[in-house]
Write a protein that holds these residues in place. Structure first.
Motif, PDB file in Angstrom:
ATOM      1  N   LEU A  84     -13.890  38.980 -20.132  1.00  0.00           N
ATOM      2  CA  LEU A  84     -15.216  38.404 -20.352  1.00  0.00           C
ATOM      3  C   LEU A  84     -16.249  39.510 -20.461  1.00  0.00           C
ATOM      4  O   LEU A  84     -16.188  40.501 -19.741  1.00  0.00           O
ATOM      5  CB  LEU A  84     -15.619  37.482 -19.195  1.00  0.00           C
ATOM      6  N   ILE A  85     -17.217  39.295 -21.338  1.00  0.00           N
ATOM      7  CA  ILE A  85     -18.328  40.219 -21.521  1.00  0.00           C
ATOM      8  C   ILE A  85     -19.616  39.411 -21.448  1.00  0.00           C
ATOM      9  O   ILE A  85     -19.762  38.398 -22.135  1.00  0.00           O
ATOM     10  CB  ILE A  85     -18.244  40.931 -22.886  1.00  0.00           C
ATOM     11  N   GLY A  86     -20.526  39.851 -20.582  1.00  0.00           N
ATOM     12  CA  GLY A  86     -21.842  39.227 -20.501  1.00  0.00           C
ATOM     13  C   GLY A  86     -21.901  37.929 -19.734  1.00  0.00           C
ATOM     14  O   GLY A  86     -22.908  37.224 -19.786  1.00  0.00           O
ATOM     15  N   GLU A  87     -20.829  37.604 -19.010  1.00  0.00           N
ATOM     16  CA  GLU A  87     -20.829  36.378 -18.213  1.00  0.00           C
ATOM     17  C   GLU A  87     -19.817  36.488 -17.082  1.00  0.00           C
ATOM     18  O   GLU A  87     -18.873  37.272 -17.149  1.00  0.00           O
ATOM     19  CB  GLU A  87     -20.537  35.155 -19.070  1.00  0.00           C
ATOM     20  N   TYR A  88     -20.055  35.685 -16.056  1.00  0.00           N
ATOM     21  CA  TYR A  88     -19.134  35.620 -14.932  1.00  0.00           C
ATOM     22  C   TYR A  88     -18.045  34.597 -15.234  1.00  0.00           C
ATOM     23  O   TYR A  88     -18.278  33.632 -15.967  1.00  0.00           O
ATOM     24  CB  TYR A  88     -19.873  35.235 -13.649  1.00  0.00           C
ATOM     25  N   PRO A  89     -16.870  34.770 -14.643  1.00  0.00           N
ATOM     26  CA  PRO A  89     -15.800  33.796 -14.872  1.00  0.00           C
ATOM     27  C   PRO A  89     -16.118  32.459 -14.207  1.00  0.00           C
ATOM     28  O   PRO A  89     -16.763  32.409 -13.156  1.00  0.00           O
ATOM     29  CB  PRO A  89     -14.581  34.450 -14.226  1.00  0.00           C
ATOM     30  N   SER A  90     -15.659  31.409 -14.825  1.00  0.00           N
ATOM     31  CA  SER A  90     -15.790  30.078 -14.225  1.00  0.00           C
ATOM     32  C   SER A  90     -14.780  29.957 -13.091  1.00  0.00           C
ATOM     33  O   SER A  90     -13.833  30.754 -12.985  1.00  0.00           O
ATOM     34  CB  SER A  90     -15.522  28.999 -15.277  1.00  0.00           C
ATOM     35  N   ASN A  91     -14.957  28.948 -12.269  1.00  0.00           N
ATOM     36  CA  ASN A  91     -13.977  28.693 -11.208  1.00  0.00           C
ATOM     37  C   ASN A  91     -12.609  28.396 -11.808  1.00  0.00           C
ATOM     38  O   ASN A  91     -11.588  28.807 -11.252  1.00  0.00           O
ATOM     39  CB  ASN A  91     -14.438  27.546 -10.312  1.00  0.00           C
ATOM     40  N   ASP A  92     -12.586  27.699 -12.934  1.00  0.00           N
ATOM     41  CA  ASP A  92     -11.307  27.393 -13.586  1.00  0.00           C
ATOM     42  C   ASP A  92     -10.613  28.669 -14.067  1.00  0.00           C
ATOM     43  O   ASP A  92      -9.391  28.796 -13.939  1.00  0.00           O
ATOM     44  CB  ASP A  92     -11.512  26.438 -14.761  1.00  0.00           C
ATOM     45  N   GLN A  93     -11.378  29.609 -14.610  1.00  0.00           N
ATOM     46  CA  GLN A  93     -10.776  30.866 -15.054  1.00  0.00           C
ATOM     47  C   GLN A  93     -10.225  31.648 -13.865  1.00  0.00           C
ATOM     48  O   GLN A  93      -9.112  32.176 -13.933  1.00  0.00           O
ATOM     49  CB  GLN A  93     -11.810  31.715 -15.801  1.00  0.00           C
ATOM     50  N   LEU A  94     -10.992  31.720 -12.789  1.00  0.00           N
ATOM     51  CA  LEU A  94     -10.507  32.409 -11.590  1.00  0.00           C
ATOM     52  C   LEU A  94      -9.238  31.753 -11.065  1.00  0.00           C
ATOM     53  O   LEU A  94      -8.289  32.442 -10.671  1.00  0.00           O
ATOM     54  CB  LEU A  94     -11.591  32.430 -10.512  1.00  0.00           C
ATOM     55  N   ALA A  95      -9.205  30.431 -11.066  1.00  0.00           N
ATOM     56  CA  ALA A  95      -8.018  29.705 -10.598  1.00  0.00           C
ATOM     57  C   ALA A  95      -6.807  30.022 -11.477  1.00  0.00           C
ATOM     58  O   ALA A  95      -5.706  30.237 -10.976  1.00  0.00           O
ATOM     59  CB  ALA A  95      -8.296  28.206 -10.574  1.00  0.00           C
ATOM     60  N   TRP A  97      -6.272  32.745 -13.351  1.00  0.00           N
ATOM     61  CA  TRP A  97      -5.849  34.134 -13.181  1.00  0.00           C
ATOM     62  C   TRP A  97      -5.195  34.388 -11.829  1.00  0.00           C
ATOM     63  O   TRP A  97      -4.280  35.194 -11.729  1.00  0.00           O
ATOM     64  CB  TRP A  97      -7.029  35.082 -13.345  1.00  0.00           C
ATOM     65  N   THR A  98      -5.678  33.731 -10.785  1.00  0.00           N
ATOM     66  CA  THR A  98      -5.191  34.007  -9.429  1.00  0.00           C
ATOM     67  C   THR A  98      -4.095  33.065  -8.964  1.00  0.00           C
ATOM     68  O   THR A  98      -3.450  33.327  -7.962  1.00  0.00           O
ATOM     69  CB  THR A  98      -6.344  33.925  -8.411  1.00  0.00           C
ATOM     70  N   LYS A  99      -3.955  31.950  -9.643  1.00  0.00           N
ATOM     71  CA  LYS A  99      -3.004  30.902  -9.237  1.00  0.00           C
ATOM     72  C   LYS A  99      -3.395  30.293  -7.895  1.00  0.00           C
ATOM     73  O   LYS A  99      -2.546  29.812  -7.138  1.00  0.00           O
ATOM     74  CB  LYS A  99      -1.563  31.430  -9.180  1.00  0.00           C
ATOM     75  N   VAL A 100      -4.705  30.328  -7.581  1.00  0.00           N
ATOM     76  CA  VAL A 100      -5.236  29.717  -6.363  1.00  0.00           C
ATOM     77  C   VAL A 100      -6.132  28.567  -6.799  1.00  0.00           C
ATOM     78  O   VAL A 100      -7.085  28.767  -7.554  1.00  0.00           O
ATOM     79  CB  VAL A 100      -6.049  30.721  -5.516  1.00  0.00           C
ATOM     80  N   ASP A 101      -5.822  27.369  -6.352  1.00  0.00           N
ATOM     81  CA  ASP A 101      -6.602  26.187  -6.713  1.00  0.00           C
ATOM     82  C   ASP A 101      -8.057  26.373  -6.306  1.00  0.00           C
ATOM     83  O   ASP A 101      -8.347  26.740  -5.158  1.00  0.00           O
ATOM     84  CB  ASP A 101      -6.004  24.961  -6.012  1.00  0.00           C
ATOM     85  N   SER A 102      -8.962  26.115  -7.221  1.00  0.00           N
ATOM     86  CA  SER A 102     -10.389  26.343  -6.947  1.00  0.00           C
ATOM     87  C   SER A 102     -10.920  25.484  -5.805  1.00  0.00           C
ATOM     88  O   SER A 102     -11.902  25.853  -5.167  1.00  0.00           O
ATOM     89  CB  SER A 102     -11.235  26.120  -8.198  1.00  0.00           C
ATOM     90  N   SER A 103     -10.268  24.377  -5.500  1.00  0.00           N
ATOM     91  CA  SER A 103     -10.729  23.554  -4.378  1.00  0.00           C
ATOM     92  C   SER A 103     -10.596  24.312  -3.057  1.00  0.00           C
ATOM     93  O   SER A 103     -11.257  23.988  -2.089  1.00  0.00           O
ATOM     94  CB  SER A 103      -9.967  22.231  -4.310  1.00  0.00           C
ATOM     95  N   GLU A 104      -9.764  25.356  -3.043  1.00  0.00           N
ATOM     96  CA  GLU A 104      -9.573  26.146  -1.823  1.00  0.00           C
ATOM     97  C   GLU A 104     -10.740  27.087  -1.540  1.00  0.00           C
ATOM     98  O   GLU A 104     -10.849  27.606  -0.448  1.00  0.00           O
ATOM     99  CB  GLU A 104      -8.276  26.948  -1.915  1.00  0.00           C
ATOM    100  N   TRP A 105     -11.600  27.342  -2.533  1.00  0.00           N
ATOM    101  CA  TRP A 105     -12.738  28.212  -2.268  1.00  0.00           C
ATOM    102  C   TRP A 105     -14.084  27.584  -2.594  1.00  0.00           C
ATOM    103  O   TRP A 105     -15.125  28.135  -2.266  1.00  0.00           O
ATOM    104  CB  TRP A 105     -12.613  29.568  -2.948  1.00  0.00           C
ATOM    105  N   THR A 106     -14.099  26.417  -3.182  1.00  0.00           N
ATOM    106  CA  THR A 106     -15.378  25.789  -3.497  1.00  0.00           C
ATOM    107  C   THR A 106     -15.917  24.969  -2.336  1.00  0.00           C
ATOM    108  O   THR A 106     -17.023  24.470  -2.410  1.00  0.00           O
ATOM    109  CB  THR A 106     -15.271  24.905  -4.760  1.00  0.00           C
TER     110      THR A 106
END
Length: 118
Positions: A84-95, A97-106
């Protein structure tokens, strides 16, 4: 699990979550990174204003800045590749890439005392 590096523009403090009006996007990404670190994810965030050496040391980011300037920030590098350039990753993108469900950190919130789990 992916190795994620987030390269921020120059921010007022290490997280960017300070000052009289806090950007909710910076709060979201700070919380996500904190929570993912607690899960053992190899994720790091660098601030151009306080950690310029990290931008010099990463050849990919250094080249990106030489080509596009600071408008390319934030930049997100996953396993050595700019994703990504010029923006932060969405929670879905982080999930993804990391294989960690976003509900675990939101289920957390940032307060004046730090990040609280809900």
């Amino acid at each position: 699990m992916a190795k994620i590096r987030i390269y921020d523009p120059a921010l007022c403090c290490p997280t960017g979550v300070c000052g009289p009006s806090v950007d909710p996007e910076l709060t979201r990404i700070a919380t996500a990174i904190f929570m993912l670190e607690k899960k053992g994810v190899d994720i790091a965030r660098f601030n151009l204003g306080t950690e310029p050496q990290a931008f010099i040391d990463d050849q990919t980011v250094n080249q990106l800045l030489n080509e596009k300037g600071t408008d390319a920030l934030p930049a997100v590098v996953v396993d050595g590749k700019v994703e990504l350039i010029g923006e932060y990753p969405s929670n879905d993108q982080l999930a993804e890439w990391t294989k960690v469900d976003s509900s675990e950190w939101t289920k957390a919130r940032t307060t004046s005392k730090g990040i609280e789990l809900l």
